[in-house]
Structure formats: structure tokens, C-alpha cells
Write a protein that holds these residues in place. Structure first.
Motif, mmCIF file in Angstrom:
data_model
loop_
_atom_site.group_PDB
_atom_site.id
_atom_site.type_symbol
_atom_site.label_atom_id
_atom_site.label_comp_id
_atom_site.label_asym_id
_atom_site.label_seq_id
_atom_site.Cartn_x
_atom_site.Cartn_y
_atom_site.Cartn_z
ATOM 1 N N ALA A 151 0.847 -1.195 0.000
ATOM 2 C CA ALA A 151 0.000 0.000 0.000
ATOM 3 C C ALA A 151 0.882 1.245 0.000
ATOM 4 O O ALA A 151 1.942 1.277 0.629
ATOM 5 C CB ALA A 151 -0.927 0.002 1.220
ATOM 6 N N LYS A 152 0.442 2.281 -0.691
ATOM 7 C CA LYS A 152 1.227 3.513 -0.781
ATOM 8 C C LYS A 152 0.862 4.481 0.338
ATOM 9 O O LYS A 152 -0.277 4.524 0.796
ATOM 10 C CB LYS A 152 1.005 4.170 -2.134
ATOM 11 C CG LYS A 152 1.541 3.332 -3.292
ATOM 12 C CD LYS A 152 1.285 4.002 -4.627
ATOM 13 C CE LYS A 152 1.838 3.139 -5.766
ATOM 14 N NZ LYS A 152 1.538 3.721 -7.095
ATOM 15 N N ASN A 220 -3.890 5.580 -2.821
ATOM 16 C CA ASN A 220 -3.902 4.240 -3.419
ATOM 17 C C ASN A 220 -4.956 4.096 -4.510
ATOM 18 O O ASN A 220 -5.196 2.983 -4.989
ATOM 19 C CB ASN A 220 -4.137 3.206 -2.311
ATOM 20 C CG ASN A 220 -2.921 3.041 -1.418
ATOM 21 O OD1 ASN A 220 -1.958 2.394 -1.791
ATOM 22 N ND2 ASN A 220 -2.964 3.669 -0.239
ATOM 23 N N TYR A 251 -3.032 -6.119 1.556
ATOM 24 C CA TYR A 251 -3.572 -5.007 0.763
ATOM 25 C C TYR A 251 -4.738 -5.461 -0.120
ATOM 26 O O TYR A 251 -4.597 -6.387 -0.938
ATOM 27 C CB TYR A 251 -2.458 -4.418 -0.103
ATOM 28 C CG TYR A 251 -2.898 -3.247 -0.945
ATOM 29 C CD1 TYR A 251 -3.355 -2.078 -0.360
ATOM 30 C CD2 TYR A 251 -2.845 -3.320 -2.331
ATOM 31 C CE1 TYR A 251 -3.760 -1.002 -1.137
ATOM 32 C CE2 TYR A 251 -3.235 -2.246 -3.113
ATOM 33 C CZ TYR A 251 -3.699 -1.086 -2.506
ATOM 34 O OH TYR A 251 -4.106 -0.029 -3.273
#
Length: 292
Positions: A151-152, A220, A251
Motif C-alpha cells: 500500500a502507498k 492508493n 492489501y
């Protein structure tokens, strides 16, 4: 303002008695899961039948940390990561007081992580409600102890590679006597879990999976808060009693929810009084708090 019949409309809300309406509107973003979490908590207080004069809410820093300021009971907005030691002090000073910590994943499991594991180990009789949105939301969307792999986040623009905490497993491993997880979508089951946790003697933990559409979803490209709620609807699987070792959240994958732990252990004060009673015999007066 009046209706066509000349009667002033009823502008009250069933939860007005539990909320500090003078502080509204709140600061939370539209579609944030904190609104339904607070509603679930208000319902849980009613179901638990608590005397509001014997209830205190403590929170730390962050979006969830603002909850304490909106609940109309004795409430405390503490410094970052220090909600649990503050709550422990309240409980030890007045064991008759029911103390509930409502705070976020970053506050409780990053800077507050050490306090969490030791309060659980000691089985301090307080309830922890952790609103987990997988990110530091209030401070700009940095990676958090619960951000899923890949995940960002603002500090992980190419995706997170740090192993996140599995909160139910951490709680059980450290000694919590009650552990549950629900999403902010499932308000009825979440309310029931909060009420059970509040009434359970000992260290109880409820994890709330909550949408953050402003930062986590945007970074995201997951859509709106409503899209996240739809995701929870389609991907949450109820599995009561599941092995907490298998409850890590990957995620955008399945999220196992339910009640995982409900066991008995002597609380911190029960252990203290039992031990000193054994050591000092009749000369020991059991500790019942510093506040009458």
C-alpha cells in the motif's frame, strides 16, 4: 423555523445526550468511518447500562484522538501515544470508574506500542477501541504500523515494504482477555462488541477497520469512502474464534472480522490484592483505589 402546521421541527438527535453538541460540527472528513464508530460507541454505552458519571474516555493524538472531545462524559485528550498510561492511572486511582481508550492505529501501536503491550500483560481493567485506517491521516498520510504491504503512503510512495502489525494477534499474545474486530460498516455488531468489551473485566480490545478517503484511498486510488465501505461489504468474512495468527490484513484482500478472544484472567488489581494478601495475611487491606 416552523413546519407548515406551525410547529417547530424537532431538531434533537437520539444521541444528543451523549455528544457535546456545542462542539459540532466536528472536524472529520466526509465519509470518514469515525462518525459511525462514535455512533456505535454511543449505542454501546446505552446497551452496557453504564452510569455516565462512572465512565471516562481517553484518547491520544490524531483524527481518532478527537473523539474524546465530542463525548459528553469525563474525557481526556492526552499527548501522543500516552492514552493508555493515562487511562491506567485513572483506573488505578478509581477502580470503580470504567475507562475506555479510543484512539488510532498510529497513536496506539507506534509511539504508544510499549504502553499497549504492558497494559495487556498486566491485564489492566480498561477497554481499548482502536480505529484502524491503515495510515497516519491527520499528519499527512505517512506510513503507519498497520499499513498493508504494497500500500502507498506519503512516506512510501512506491509502496510499503514494512511488515504491519496484526492487532488481534498482538493483543492476544500480550494477554488481552477480549479481542474483536469489525468494520465501521457493521455498526450493529460493532456496538455489541464494544458493549461486551466494556463489561468484560480486564484488558479488552476492539479493532475498527475504518475508511480514510482523504489520504489512504486517494494515495492508493481506491475511490471514495463509499467505495471503501462497499469493499468492506464484499470482502469482510465473519469468523468468530479464528486463530489470531491468521488475521493479518493484506492489501485489498479479505478481512476476517468477529470475536476472536473471550477468556478469563485475574485483573491487575485482583493479582495485586491476592499477592499482598498472601504475603502479609490479615495485616493487608486490599487496595480499592485512592478516590472514594
Amino acid at each position: 423555523m416552523t413546519t407548515k402546521a406551525g410547529v417547530a421541527p424537532d431538531t434533537t438527535h437520539p444521541r444528543d445526550g451523549l455528544l457535546r453538541m456545542d462542539r459540532m460540527p466536528h472536524i472529520w472528513c466526509p465519509t470518514c468511518g469515525l462518525g459511525t464508530t462514535v455512533t456505535a460507541f454511543a449505542v454501546a454505552i446505552e446497551r452496557a447500562g453504564l452510569d455516565l458519571d462512572q465512565l471516562a474516555v481517553v484518547s491520544g493524538i490524531g483524527c481518532t484522538g478527537r473523539v474524546a472531545g465530542y463525548i459528553k462524559v469525563d474525557s481526556f485528550h492526552t499527548t501522543h501515544g500516552r492514552a493508555i498510561p493515562f487511562a491506567t492511572g485513572l483506573h488505578l486511582a478509581n477502580p470503580k470508574l470504567k475507562v475506555v481508550v479510543i484512539s488510532g492505529d498510529g497513536d496506539l501501536f507506534a509511539i504508544g506500542g510499549n504502553h499497549f503491550i504492558h497494559a495487556a500483560r498486566r491485564n489492566v481493567d480498561i477497554t481499548i477501541i482502536c480505529v484502524n485506517n491503515f495510515i497516519y491521516a491527520m499528519t499527512g498520510g505517512q506510513v503507519a504500523p498497520t499499513t498493508p504491504i504494497t500500500a502507498k503512503a506519503a512516506t512510501m510512495p512506491f509502496g510499503n515494504y514494512e511488515q504491519p502489525f496484526n492487532i488481534p494477534h498482538l493483543a492476544e499474545s500480550c494477554g488481552a482477555v477480549y479481542v474483536a474486530r469489525w468494520s465501521a460498516l457493521d455498526v450493529r455488531r460493532l456496538s455489541n462488541a464494544m458493549a461486551e468489551a466494556i463489561l468484560k473485566p480486564g484488558f479488552s480490545v476492539v479493532e475498527v477497520i475504518s475508511p480514510c478517503s482523504t489520504l489512504y484511498a486517494r494515495q492508493n486510488r481506491l475511490g471514495t469512502g463509499l467505495d471503501l465501505m462497499r469493499f468492506y461489504h464484499d470482502h469482510c468474512e465473519i469468523r468468530h474464534g479464528a486463530d489470531t495468527r491468521e488475521l493479518a490484513i493484506d492489501y485489498q484482500s479479505k478481512i476476517v472480522v468477529g470475536k476472536f478472544v473471550d477468556r478469563e484472567r485475574p485483573t491487575y488489581l485482583e493479582s495485586l490484592n491476592a499477592w499482598y494478601g498472601e504475603v502479609f495475611g490479615g495485616k493487608y487491606a486490599p487496595y480499592e483505589g485512592a478516590v472514594g
